[in-house]
Design a protein around this motif. Structure first.
Motif, short mmCIF file in Angstrom:
data_model
loop_
_atom_site.label_atom_id
_atom_site.label_comp_id
_atom_site.label_asym_id
_atom_site.label_seq_id
_atom_site.Cartn_x
_atom_site.Cartn_y
_atom_site.Cartn_z
N VAL A 63 0.83 -1.20 0.00
CA VAL A 63 0.00 0.00 0.00
C VAL A 63 0.86 1.25 0.00
N ILE A 64 0.20 2.36 -0.31
CA ILE A 64 0.81 3.69 -0.26
C ILE A 64 0.25 4.40 0.97
N LEU A 65 1.14 4.91 1.83
CA LEU A 65 0.72 5.61 3.03
C LEU A 65 0.94 7.11 2.84
N VAL A 66 -0.13 7.88 2.98
CA VAL A 66 -0.06 9.34 2.88
C VAL A 66 -0.27 9.91 4.27
N LEU A 67 0.65 10.75 4.72
CA LEU A 67 0.61 11.33 6.06
C LEU A 67 0.30 12.81 6.00
N THR A 68 -0.62 13.25 6.83
CA THR A 68 -0.96 14.67 6.92
C THR A 68 -0.52 15.22 8.27
N GLY A 69 -0.52 16.55 8.39
CA GLY A 69 -0.21 17.18 9.67
C GLY A 69 1.04 18.03 9.61
N GLY A 70 1.18 18.88 10.62
CA GLY A 70 2.29 19.81 10.63
C GLY A 70 3.47 19.41 11.47
N GLY A 71 3.35 18.33 12.25
CA GLY A 71 4.43 17.94 13.14
C GLY A 71 5.00 16.58 12.80
N PRO A 72 6.11 16.22 13.45
CA PRO A 72 6.74 14.92 13.19
C PRO A 72 5.90 13.77 13.71
N LEU A 73 6.08 12.62 13.09
CA LEU A 73 5.36 11.41 13.47
C LEU A 73 6.34 10.24 13.54
N ASP A 74 6.19 9.42 14.56
CA ASP A 74 6.98 8.20 14.61
C ASP A 74 6.22 7.11 13.85
N VAL A 75 6.61 6.91 12.61
CA VAL A 75 5.99 5.88 11.77
C VAL A 75 7.02 4.79 11.47
N SER A 76 7.81 4.47 12.48
CA SER A 76 8.83 3.43 12.31
C SER A 76 8.20 2.11 11.85
N PHE A 77 7.00 1.83 12.32
CA PHE A 77 6.33 0.59 11.94
C PHE A 77 6.13 0.52 10.43
N ALA A 78 5.78 1.65 9.82
CA ALA A 78 5.53 1.69 8.37
C ALA A 78 6.84 1.75 7.59
N LYS A 79 7.80 2.44 8.14
CA LYS A 79 9.11 2.54 7.48
C LYS A 79 9.73 1.16 7.27
N GLY A 80 9.55 0.28 8.25
CA GLY A 80 10.16 -1.04 8.17
C GLY A 80 9.26 -2.14 7.67
N ASP A 81 8.04 -1.81 7.27
CA ASP A 81 7.07 -2.82 6.84
C ASP A 81 7.10 -2.95 5.31
N PRO A 82 7.50 -4.10 4.77
CA PRO A 82 7.54 -4.26 3.30
C PRO A 82 6.16 -4.22 2.66
N ARG A 83 5.10 -4.37 3.46
CA ARG A 83 3.75 -4.30 2.91
C ARG A 83 3.33 -2.85 2.66
N ILE A 84 4.12 -1.91 3.15
CA ILE A 84 3.90 -0.48 2.89
C ILE A 84 5.03 -0.02 1.99
N ALA A 85 4.74 0.11 0.70
CA ALA A 85 5.79 0.35 -0.29
C ALA A 85 6.27 1.79 -0.29
N SER A 86 5.34 2.72 -0.11
CA SER A 86 5.69 4.14 -0.25
C SER A 86 5.04 4.95 0.86
N ILE A 87 5.76 5.98 1.30
CA ILE A 87 5.24 6.91 2.30
C ILE A 87 5.42 8.33 1.77
N LEU A 88 4.33 9.08 1.78
CA LEU A 88 4.36 10.49 1.35
C LEU A 88 3.85 11.36 2.49
N TRP A 89 4.61 12.41 2.82
CA TRP A 89 4.13 13.39 3.80
C TRP A 89 3.67 14.63 3.04
N ILE A 90 2.40 15.01 3.24
CA ILE A 90 1.87 16.15 2.51
C ILE A 90 1.66 17.37 3.41
N GLY A 91 1.85 17.22 4.73
CA GLY A 91 1.65 18.35 5.64
C GLY A 91 0.22 18.84 5.62
N TYR A 92 0.06 20.16 5.50
CA TYR A 92 -1.23 20.79 5.25
C TYR A 92 -1.10 21.49 3.89
#
Length: 454
Positions: free
Chosen positions: A207-236
């Motif tokens: 899957v593709i994970l899209v992250l929203t928000g203005g602050g940092p997030l601990d998404v270590s679980f997604a960073k290391g999960d091969p089932r999550i292929a891509s991560i995009l941070w869009i902020g606001y």
């Protein structure tokens, strides 16, 4: 008093006055500053509709030029954090169906953030992506961003199983971070993490994970999960964020954004938020703050960000030595001669009479060695000699965005001001320039500049 943006002063000012902690003259000064600005804006000159800005309205804001600017800002601000096996961009002709999941995916107003006006043409992420794939379905997953319940998970999993590709939208909105509302955790709110993992487990493809928000997030679980292929941070990203995201996911725009802050792990929340020391202190397990001094583990670092192409750098020109002799005051030169210049380790910045004469440009060749055109943000960092206790790990000298064409090179330059970029603050808070070898860092390249008296 002057810049309070929440309700703290409203709730506590009277008590502070009664206890003698806040003086009337402090309030008068703040009011003077406030009313001075309002006077300059003409807010006391009668009917504001007859003033300088009285005729401004949506027709002045929602112009083609402004909409184009909003779209370009959203494009440039989106950061690609992970892209395993070049999963992105998707070929829209090869996407038979798409599932968009998450409580943030189908609400246009969640993209605006705080301190915003009225959008001209608001569009949700779901609407923006549906414009590219007709067979696009949506499931909320969580009832709201707080995501305290998993009752909607099963519907999201069913939708994910049926789709060819899945995009999960998670992260923050103003219900989680705003004035007078601080987060106590860096993890995704509530059960969002569980939602992402459950959908990723059910999806046919990563899957593709899209992250929203203005602050940092601990998404270590997604960073290391091969089932999550891509991560995009869009902020606001504002009203054009949906279109910008769709353009990036489907390869019409090459992402080039960089993270504007360090993303710390959840363990960083154990550090007292009232401890404002920048420098680390190993004796008490304090890791420091900001990209300049932080020594702990990072989820993602300041300035991080990927592209659909690759880049190489070549330093075309930059000095290897800088002499301060012609830039020092006569009194400083006499003192240095008396002390013996070879024993000096630093010079006070206020002893340098001509910082301008020390400035130089680093000329850089940026080559796009991939198969896609795109913008690229070049970031130049410096590191001072290690002889100084408490020196930053590195500090940003400058940055610039250049547009590159596939398999072609572009020349650019970044100004280096040694008095500003190669100096540090000592323990007394005074700016000093260390003598010896400084390092200018450009990606994996390092260029050494020796600063000496003569």
């Amino acid at each position: 008093m002057d810049i309070n943006c929440g309700t703290y002063v409203l709730r506590n000012a009277q008590s502070a006055v009664e206890k003698g902690k806040l003086q009337e003259e402090d309030i008068d000064r703040a009011l003077h500053n406030l009313f001075s600005v309002q006077l300059r804006l003409g807010l006391f000159d009668g009917d504001p509709r007859n003033g300088q800005f009285g005729k401004l309205g949506p027709k002045n804001v929602c112009t083609k030029e402004h909409k184009t600017l909003a779209l370009e800002a959203a494009r440039q601000g989106i950061v690609l954090l992970k892209n395993d096996k070049k999963f992105l961009p998707l070929n829209k002709k090869a996407v038979s169906s798409l599932a968009i999941i998450g409580p943030l995916a189908n609400k246009a107003n969640n993209l605006d953030g705080d301190y915003t006006g009225y959008p001209c043409d608001p569009q949700s992420l779901f609407e923006g992506l549906k414009a590219y794939v007709e067979k696009t379905s949506y499931a909320i997953g969580c009832l709201d961003v707080a995501c305290v319940s998993d009752t909607q998970f099963h519907k999201a999993i069913i939708v994910a199983k049926r789709a060819d590709f899945v995009i999960v939208v998670a992260g923050l909105d103003l219900s989680q971070e705003t004035e007078d509302r601080d987060r106590v955790s860096l993890l995704l709110p509530g059960k969002q993490m569980s939602l992402v993992s459950s959908v990723a487990a059910a999806s046919k493809k990563p899957v593709i994970l899209v992250l929203t928000g203005g602050g940092p997030l601990d998404v270590s679980f997604a960073k290391g999960d091969p089932r999550i292929a891509s991560i995009l941070w869009i902020g606001y990203p504002g009203e054009a964020g949906a279109k910008a995201l769709a353009e990036i996911i489907f390869g019409e725009y090459n992402p080039g954004g960089r993270l504007p802050m360090t993303w710390y792990p959840e363990s960083f929340t154990e550090v007292s938020m009232t401890d404002m020391n920048m420098r680390p202190n190993p004796s008490r397990g304090y890791p420091g703050r900001t990209y300049r001094f932080y020594t702990g583990n990072r989820v993602y670092g300041f300035g991080g960000g990927l592209s659909y192409t690759n880049f190489t750098y070549k330093i075309l020109s930059a000095p290897s030595k800088l002499s301060l002799s012609g830039s020092l005051s006569s009194n400083s030169r006499k003192r240095i001669l008396q002390q013996g210049g070879e024993r000096l380790s630093y010079i006070n910045i206020n002893e340098i009479t001509s910082c301008d004469s020390l400035r130089f440009y680093m000329q850089i060749l940026v080559e796009n060695v991939g198969n896609m055109d795109g913008g690229h943000v070049v970031m130049l960092f410096s590191r001072v000699p290690t002889v100084f206790r408490g020196a930053p790990e590195k500090q940003l000298v400058g940055f610039d965005r250049v547009h590159t064409i596939s398999h072609r090179s572009t020349e650019m330059s970044i100004l280096v001001d040694p008095c500003e970029h190669l100096s540090v603050a000592n323990e007394q808070g005074k700016k000093i320039m260390l003598l010896g070898g400084h390092v200018l860092m450009l990606g994996d390249l390092e260029h050494f500049v020796t600063i000496q008296i003569y």
